[in-house]
Design a protein around this motif. Structure first.
Motif, PDB file in Angstrom:
ATOM      1  N   LEU A  33      46.787  44.592  53.447  1.00 23.54           N
ATOM      2  CA  LEU A  33      47.750  44.044  52.490  1.00 23.54           C
ATOM      3  C   LEU A  33      48.811  45.073  52.146  1.00 23.54           C
ATOM      4  CD1 LEU A  33      45.410  42.259  49.907  1.00 23.54           C
ATOM      5  CD2 LEU A  33      46.621  41.231  51.819  1.00 23.54           C
ATOM      6  N   THR A  34      50.004  44.572  51.784  1.00 25.59           N
ATOM      7  CA  THR A  34      51.023  45.440  51.210  1.00 25.59           C
ATOM      8  C   THR A  34      50.767  45.550  49.706  1.00 25.59           C
ATOM      9  OG1 THR A  34      52.555  43.630  50.758  1.00 25.59           O
ATOM     10  CG2 THR A  34      52.711  44.685  52.931  1.00 25.59           C
ATOM     11  N   VAL A  35      51.452  46.488  49.068  1.00 23.67           N
ATOM     12  CA  VAL A  35      51.317  46.645  47.625  1.00 23.67           C
ATOM     13  C   VAL A  35      51.717  45.356  46.915  1.00 23.67           C
ATOM     14  CG1 VAL A  35      52.253  47.864  45.612  1.00 23.67           C
ATOM     15  CG2 VAL A  35      51.609  49.139  47.656  1.00 23.67           C
ATOM     16  N   GLU A  36      52.795  44.716  47.379  1.00 22.73           N
ATOM     17  CA  GLU A  36      53.261  43.479  46.750  1.00 22.73           C
ATOM     18  C   GLU A  36      52.226  42.372  46.888  1.00 22.73           C
ATOM     19  OE1 GLU A  36      57.309  40.768  46.663  1.00 22.73           O
ATOM     20  OE2 GLU A  36      56.737  41.745  48.519  1.00 22.73           O
ATOM     21  N   GLN A  37      51.595  42.248  48.061  1.00 23.85           N
ATOM     22  CA  GLN A  37      50.583  41.216  48.257  1.00 23.85           C
ATOM     23  C   GLN A  37      49.359  41.472  47.382  1.00 23.85           C
ATOM     24  OE1 GLN A  37      50.174  41.725  52.493  1.00 23.85           O
ATOM     25  NE2 GLN A  37      51.512  39.994  52.982  1.00 23.85           N
ATOM     26  N   ALA A  38      48.977  42.738  47.225  1.00 25.78           N
ATOM     27  CA  ALA A  38      47.856  43.069  46.352  1.00 25.78           C
ATOM     28  C   ALA A  38      48.177  42.722  44.904  1.00 25.78           C
ATOM     29  CB  ALA A  38      47.521  44.559  46.479  1.00 25.78           C
ATOM     30  N   LEU A  39      49.423  42.987  44.480  1.00 26.36           N
ATOM     31  CA  LEU A  39      49.843  42.624  43.130  1.00 26.36           C
ATOM     32  C   LEU A  39      49.807  41.121  42.920  1.00 26.36           C
ATOM     33  CD1 LEU A  39      52.853  44.898  42.077  1.00 26.36           C
ATOM     34  CD2 LEU A  39      50.764  44.468  40.795  1.00 26.36           C
ATOM     35  N   GLN A  40      50.233  40.347  43.929  1.00 24.03           N
ATOM     36  CA  GLN A  40      50.216  38.890  43.823  1.00 24.03           C
ATOM     37  C   GLN A  40      48.795  38.386  43.641  1.00 24.03           C
ATOM     38  OE1 GLN A  40      52.204  37.641  47.390  1.00 24.03           O
ATOM     39  NE2 GLN A  40      54.253  37.792  46.505  1.00 24.03           N
ATOM     40  N   ARG A  41      47.840  38.965  44.365  1.00 24.07           N
ATOM     41  CA  ARG A  41      46.439  38.562  44.206  1.00 24.07           C
ATOM     42  C   ARG A  41      45.945  38.886  42.796  1.00 24.07           C
ATOM     43  NH1 ARG A  41      42.691  39.692  49.552  1.00 24.07           N
ATOM     44  NH2 ARG A  41      43.969  38.538  51.060  1.00 24.07           N
ATOM     45  N   PHE A  42      46.318  40.058  42.297  1.00 25.87           N
ATOM     46  CA  PHE A  42      45.874  40.449  40.955  1.00 25.87           C
ATOM     47  C   PHE A  42      46.436  39.504  39.902  1.00 25.87           C
ATOM     48  CE2 PHE A  42      46.283  42.545  36.913  1.00 25.87           C
ATOM     49  CZ  PHE A  42      45.059  43.169  36.754  1.00 25.87           C
ATOM     50  N   VAL A  43      47.750  39.207  39.966  1.00 21.50           N
ATOM     51  CA  VAL A  43      48.386  38.343  38.966  1.00 21.50           C
ATOM     52  C   VAL A  43      47.753  36.953  38.986  1.00 21.50           C
ATOM     53  CG1 VAL A  43      50.537  37.190  38.330  1.00 21.50           C
ATOM     54  CG2 VAL A  43      50.555  39.615  38.937  1.00 21.50           C
ATOM     55  N   THR A  44      47.519  36.409  40.190  1.00 22.86           N
ATOM     56  CA  THR A  44      46.895  35.089  40.317  1.00 22.86           C
ATOM     57  C   THR A  44      45.488  35.088  39.720  1.00 22.86           C
ATOM     58  OG1 THR A  44      48.164  34.624  42.323  1.00 22.86           O
ATOM     59  CG2 THR A  44      46.195  33.292  41.936  1.00 22.86           C
ATOM     60  N   ASP A  45      44.710  36.145  40.010  1.00 21.37           N
ATOM     61  CA  ASP A  45      43.349  36.243  39.477  1.00 21.37           C
ATOM     62  C   ASP A  45      43.369  36.406  37.957  1.00 21.37           C
ATOM     63  OD1 ASP A  45      40.476  36.489  40.335  1.00 21.37           O
ATOM     64  OD2 ASP A  45      40.632  38.353  39.217  1.00 21.37           O
ATOM     65  N   TYR A  46      44.339  37.176  37.443  1.00 18.33           N
ATOM     66  CA  TYR A  46      44.453  37.387  35.990  1.00 18.33           C
ATOM     67  C   TYR A  46      44.770  36.066  35.291  1.00 18.33           C
ATOM     68  CZ  TYR A  46      45.716  39.567  31.552  1.00 18.33           C
ATOM     69  OH  TYR A  46      45.770  39.924  30.229  1.00 18.33           O
ATOM     70  N   HIS A  47      45.738  35.301  35.857  1.00 16.49           N
ATOM     71  CA  HIS A  47      46.114  34.016  35.252  1.00 16.49           C
ATOM     72  C   HIS A  47      44.932  33.058  35.242  1.00 16.49           C
ATOM     73  CE1 HIS A  47      50.698  34.574  36.140  1.00 16.49           C
ATOM     74  NE2 HIS A  47      50.254  35.369  35.185  1.00 16.49           N
ATOM     75  N   ALA A  48      44.158  33.046  36.336  1.00 19.23           N
ATOM     76  CA  ALA A  48      43.024  32.114  36.432  1.00 19.23           C
ATOM     77  C   ALA A  48      41.956  32.408  35.378  1.00 19.23           C
ATOM     78  CB  ALA A  48      42.404  32.189  37.838  1.00 19.23           C
ATOM     79  N   LYS A  49      41.792  33.690  35.004  1.00 21.75           N
ATOM     80  CA  LYS A  49      40.727  34.059  34.070  1.00 21.75           C
ATOM     81  C   LYS A  49      41.201  34.173  32.631  1.00 21.75           C
ATOM     82  CE  LYS A  49      37.687  36.469  37.334  1.00 21.75           C
ATOM     83  NZ  LYS A  49      38.310  36.003  38.536  1.00 21.75           N
ATOM     84  N   HIS A  50      42.455  34.587  32.410  1.00 22.44           N
ATOM     85  CA  HIS A  50      42.905  34.875  31.049  1.00 22.44           C
ATOM     86  C   HIS A  50      44.141  34.099  30.626  1.00 22.44           C
ATOM     87  CE1 HIS A  50      40.075  38.157  31.340  1.00 22.44           C
ATOM     88  NE2 HIS A  50      40.744  38.711  32.333  1.00 22.44           N
ATOM     89  N   GLY A  51      44.812  33.402  31.554  1.00 22.20           N
ATOM     90  CA  GLY A  51      46.048  32.714  31.204  1.00 22.20           C
ATOM     91  C   GLY A  51      47.253  33.643  31.292  1.00 22.20           C
TER      92      GLY A  51
END
Length: 403
Positions: A33-51
């Motif tokens: 993954l690139t840094v940007e792709q890793a960030l996208q995964r993190f943001v998506t996972d954060y939204h799914a768990k915390h909004g």
């Protein structure tokens, strides 16, 4: 220097957000993954768990080392992080885009959206598009527009120099809400479609805004606005309180009750009769559907079985006389990371099931199998941890364990 291929395949990094509650950590084990792709995964996972909290949005965060050094968005993780390294998500209004450049634009934008949806009408484009700031113009402000009347709740962050009308702002939000949102995990539910003509904007206190007014003077830096159906807004009393009525209040508490009505803290903090019956709302049917497939079937529990622990797998043996004579479709199975279920339908006129809701350790669902013998079922569970010995098929809670 890039890591050797074998090291890349086994690489694992930990991405954290600890600037505010709730903290969040995501393990990334894909070094391609690139840094940007890793960030996208993190943001998506954060939204799914915390909004949608703390401005954690695509385009508003950057990834940093523990030292605070920012990583370029287009850099490969294997080239800028070590195996087992901790990386940190920082909320940054000037976060670099996918090119990795963090230099500010020579033309400050009138509106810089976290996610830019297609704009259908030229008037919206004209009022909300990026333009250079005139001399002496105010700095861009950051505010939030929310929709939380139905699932999915969504929040859009606006960063702009205040211009245009509130109707332009609402139109922009509605088009963004109705557009695609690939960063959200699929829910299987039908997404509501907002209609501009039936929506309005309210402040956090519940005051309905006049959409013909300009954004300037009605929206301040850090404000939270809410897109709500007009039918909901019409039920809220927005009648301004007369100055003489407000002046007649003898205390600041009474003034708060008069001015804010039921939005006042003291309205709800009043003395009540402890013996009074609490108000009740009639129950409402949210959704109803007919049962599907085997949901209506009754199952007898398979309680007698044996299992054998091997190095890379666990085998479960179930003695069932005549099971081999059943049609191939009569024996079904479902495997998950920490659970499984195996069913035999129509054996001696009954349905049988072995269901383990939590296995002793994790398994690999795609590699688990069921073999049907004339009088036996053999279930093979592939272990994730090959060196872990299974003493029980079901997870047994140890002393002091919470899980």
């Amino acid at each position: 220097t890039a890591f050797p291929r074998q090291q890349q395949l086994s690489m694992k990094v930990y991405i954290h957000f600890d600037e505010d509650e709730p903290n969040h950590t995501l393990v990334i084990d894909d070094a391609s993954l690139t840094v940007e792709q890793a960030l996208q995964r993190f943001v998506t996972d954060y939204h799914a768990k915390h909004g949608f909290l703390h401005g954690i949005e695509h385009g508003c965060v950057t990834l940093c080392k523990e030292s605070g050094k920012k990583l370029k968005a287009d850099a490969n993780l294997s080239n800028c992080a070590k195996n087992g390294e901790d990386l940190f998500v920082m909320v940054d209004d000037d976060a670099p885009q996918s090119g990795g450049s963090s230099a500010p634009s020579a033309q400050p934008a009138k509106i810089q959206e976290v996610e830019s949806p297609p704009v259908a009408e030229p008037s919206v484009q004209q009022n909300m598009a990026s333009q250079a700031l005139p001399d002496g113009a105010s700095k861009p402000i950051k505010f939030y527009v929310h929709f939380d009347e139905q699932v999915p709740n969504r929040t859009k962050i606006f960063k702009q120099v205040v211009t245009g009308t509130l109707l332009d702002l609402l139109r922009n939000f509605v088009e963004w809400y109705n557009g695609p949102h690939p960063e959200e995990a699929p829910t299987g539910m039908e997404q509501p479609h907002l209609e501009l003509q039936s929506m309005t904007l309210q402040t956090e206190s519940g005051r309905t805004l006049d959409l013909s007014l300009s954004v300037s003077g009605n929206v301040k830096d850090g404000d939270d606005l809410y897109a709500v159906p007009s039918s909901v807004a019409s039920k809220i009393d927005n009648t301004p309180v007369a100055d003489d009525v407000l002046a007649a209040a003898k205390t600041t508490i009474e003034a708060s009750k008069v001015k804010a009505k039921d939005k006042s803290y003291y309205y709800w903090k009043r003395d009540v009769d402890p013996d009074a019956e609490a108000p009740r709302e009639e129950p409402k049917m949210l959704k109803k559907r007919a049962p599907k497939g085997r949901e209506t079937m009754h199952y007898n529990t398979i309680s007698s079985y044996s299992f054998e622990n091997e190095k890379s797998s666990v085998k479960v043996y179930i003695s069932m006389k005549g099971v081999g004579s059943l049609d191939s479709s009569a024996v079904t199975s479902e495997f998950n990371t920490r659970s499984f279920s195996v069913c035999a339908h129509g054996l001696d006129g009954k349905n049988w099931r072995l269901q383990v809701l939590k296995t002793s350790e994790e398994i690999e669902p795609g590699k688990c199998t069921v073999k049907v013998k004339p009088n036996m079922l053999i279930i093979t569970l592939k272990k994730v941890k090959h060196d872990f010995h299974w003493y029980e098929l079901h997870k047994v809670k140890g002393i002091g364990e919470e899980d």
